[in-house]
Motif scaffolding. Structure first.
Motif, PDB file in Angstrom:
ATOM      1  N   LEU A   1       0.817  -1.211   0.000  1.00 38.12           N
ATOM      2  CA  LEU A   1       0.000   0.000   0.000  1.00 38.12           C
ATOM      3  C   LEU A   1       0.854   1.267   0.000  1.00 38.12           C
ATOM      4  O   LEU A   1       0.420   2.323   0.429  1.00 38.12           O
ATOM      5  CB  LEU A   1      -0.966  -0.005   1.201  1.00 38.12           C
ATOM      6  CG  LEU A   1      -2.178   0.943   1.187  1.00 38.12           C
ATOM      7  CD1 LEU A   1      -3.094   0.644   0.014  1.00 38.12           C
ATOM      8  CD2 LEU A   1      -2.944   0.862   2.484  1.00 38.12           C
ATOM      9  N   THR A   2       2.075   1.175  -0.481  1.00 39.95           N
ATOM     10  CA  THR A   2       2.986   2.317  -0.464  1.00 39.95           C
ATOM     11  C   THR A   2       3.000   3.003  -1.830  1.00 39.95           C
ATOM     12  O   THR A   2       3.316   2.362  -2.839  1.00 39.95           O
ATOM     13  CB  THR A   2       4.411   1.852  -0.120  1.00 39.95           C
ATOM     14  OG1 THR A   2       4.708   0.663  -0.859  1.00 39.95           O
ATOM     15  CG2 THR A   2       4.532   1.543   1.358  1.00 39.95           C
ATOM     16  N   PRO A   3       2.652   4.278  -1.915  1.00 36.80           N
ATOM     17  CA  PRO A   3       2.716   4.986  -3.196  1.00 36.80           C
ATOM     18  C   PRO A   3       4.126   4.987  -3.771  1.00 36.80           C
ATOM     19  O   PRO A   3       5.120   4.979  -3.034  1.00 36.80           O
ATOM     20  CB  PRO A   3       2.263   6.401  -2.831  1.00 36.80           C
ATOM     21  CG  PRO A   3       1.497   6.260  -1.556  1.00 36.80           C
ATOM     22  CD  PRO A   3       2.152   5.128  -0.827  1.00 36.80           C
ATOM     23  N   ALA A   4       4.209   5.014  -5.091  1.00 37.72           N
ATOM     24  CA  ALA A   4       5.522   5.025  -5.743  1.00 37.72           C
ATOM     25  C   ALA A   4       6.347   6.233  -5.327  1.00 37.72           C
ATOM     26  O   ALA A   4       7.568   6.142  -5.145  1.00 37.72           O
ATOM     27  CB  ALA A   4       5.338   4.997  -7.261  1.00 37.72           C
ATOM     28  N   SER A   5       5.694   7.375  -5.154  1.00 35.96           N
ATOM     29  CA  SER A   5       6.433   8.575  -4.761  1.00 35.96           C
ATOM     30  C   SER A   5       7.057   8.413  -3.382  1.00 35.96           C
ATOM     31  O   SER A   5       8.178   8.872  -3.136  1.00 35.96           O
ATOM     32  CB  SER A   5       5.503   9.790  -4.774  1.00 35.96           C
ATOM     33  OG  SER A   5       4.399   9.594  -3.887  1.00 35.96           O
ATOM     34  N   TYR A   6       6.359   7.757  -2.471  1.00 37.67           N
ATOM     35  CA  TYR A   6       6.885   7.522  -1.128  1.00 37.67           C
ATOM     36  C   TYR A   6       8.057   6.547  -1.168  1.00 37.67           C
ATOM     37  O   TYR A   6       9.044   6.727  -0.448  1.00 37.67           O
ATOM     38  CB  TYR A   6       5.759   6.981  -0.249  1.00 37.67           C
ATOM     39  CG  TYR A   6       6.172   6.630   1.164  1.00 37.67           C
ATOM     40  CD1 TYR A   6       6.442   7.622   2.098  1.00 37.67           C
ATOM     41  CD2 TYR A   6       6.262   5.307   1.562  1.00 37.67           C
ATOM     42  CE1 TYR A   6       6.798   7.305   3.401  1.00 37.67           C
ATOM     43  CE2 TYR A   6       6.622   4.976   2.864  1.00 37.67           C
ATOM     44  CZ  TYR A   6       6.882   5.982   3.783  1.00 37.67           C
ATOM     45  OH  TYR A   6       7.236   5.648   5.061  1.00 37.67           O
TER      46      TYR A   6
END
Length: 329
Positions: free
Chosen positions: A189-194
């Motif tokens: 559930l981790t955004p690519a930007s993060y």
């Protein structure tokens, strides 16, 4: 709709079992999907019905001997010796390399099994993975005792496919630890930007401090193609209702800029989409969003269609995976 070769940009695609199986034969269609397509690996998170090691071993016994990943199993459930033994046994049963991912789990889960939560989850994870690595490598120093874990026994040597040790990563501290000691960092559930701005730099920092290569990065990504009868937010909520209530996920999402303040779950689900934690759209939309994971440094994307399964059933989830793999992998 066909994608160009430049749009097929992620190094590897794998499949997450999109439900918690209640009978081992429910694993078989997904193992077959991995065997018959270009999917790299079949993944499953912790399950408390059919335990993942046993479900994967059942599939191997039925003839589907595919690479598998455990993303992640929870440390309070087993001693690290048992964890090492189970992971190597699975590699021997499948004849394939295994990624054995571990994580401390939520504090409530720790207290329920252990009587108290880990005062330092980072220390507990460091000790747990260190014992497992030494056991799998046949290191005679595996008897070293720690604050939480130690082991005075050896794992009998026997040829087996490689077991790579993974660590579940949500926040920078665990990412730095993964950089120091893990073979694979596993995110959910981790955004690519993060990943690009927070997780990958922390992985590199940990690896540099330990004088070792940066571990591979596997991102388990919830997603869904546009579908009639359900909004994207409804599917996102069906996929992640438990996660957006968990404190460690809430903290990670807020760090990544996803607004999960307030009490309305559907609003939270819409925020997951807006913040890039849940991918939705048509095939080209999703391909473009997945390209961001490659740019962020992800080596393996695990397609997570749990939301589709929950709103439309397992057959729809299987068809969605087939569509995605045919065009992306």
């Amino acid at each position: 709709m066909q994608l160009s070769e430049t749009e097929k940009v992620v190094t590897a695609y794998s499949v997450l079992l999109p439900f918690l199986p209640r009978r081992p034969e429910q694993v078989l269609p997904y193992a077959a999907l991995v065997q018959w397509t270009r999917a790299q690996r079949l993944w499953q998170g912790q399950a408390l019905y059919v335990e993942p090691h046993q479900g994967f071993a059942y599939a191997a016994g039925a003839g589907f001997r595919v690479p598998v990943g455990l993303g992640v199993t929870l440390m309070p459930l087993r001693h690290p010796y048992e964890a090492a033994l189970q992971a190597r046994s699975l590699a021997m049963a499948t004849g394939q390399p295994v990624i054995a991912g571990f994580g401390p789990g939520a504090k409530q889960f720790q207290r329920g099994l252990l009587g108290a939560s880990y005062t330092s989850p980072l220390t507990a994870a460091r000790e747990y993975l260190t014992v497992i690595r030494r056991l799998l490598d046949g290191d005679i120093q595996s008897a070293r005792e720690g604050e939480y874990f130690g082991c005075g026994a050896e794992l009998a040597a026997f040829p087996a496919p490689r077991v790579d040790i993974g660590l579940g990563v949500l926040r920078p501290g665990m990412a730095r630890l993964a950089g120091e000691i893990a073979d694979v960092a596993i995110t959910w559930l981790t955004p690519a930007s993060y990943l690009r701005e927070t997780v990958v730099p922390a992985l590199r920092e940990g690896a540099e401090a330990a004088g070792r290569p940066v571990p591979r990065l596997t991102a388990i990504v919830p997603l869904a193609l546009n579908r009639p009868g359900h909004t994207a937010a409804e599917v996102a909520l069906a996929s992640n209702a438990a996660h957006i209530r968990a404190p460690h996920y809430i903290d990670m999402l807020r760090r990544s800029g996803v607004d999960v303040a307030g009490d309305d779950p559907l609003t939270h689900a819409a925020a997951l989409i807006k913040g890039g934690a849940f991918l939705s759209g048509d095939l080209l939309d999703i391909a473009a969003q997945l390209a961001d994971y490659r740019v962020a440094g992800v080596d393996e994307v695990v397609l997570n269609v749990t939301g589709v399964c929950n709103v439309s059933g397992p057959q729809a989830a299987m068809e969605e995976l087939k569509t995605l793999l045919a065009e992306l992998a």
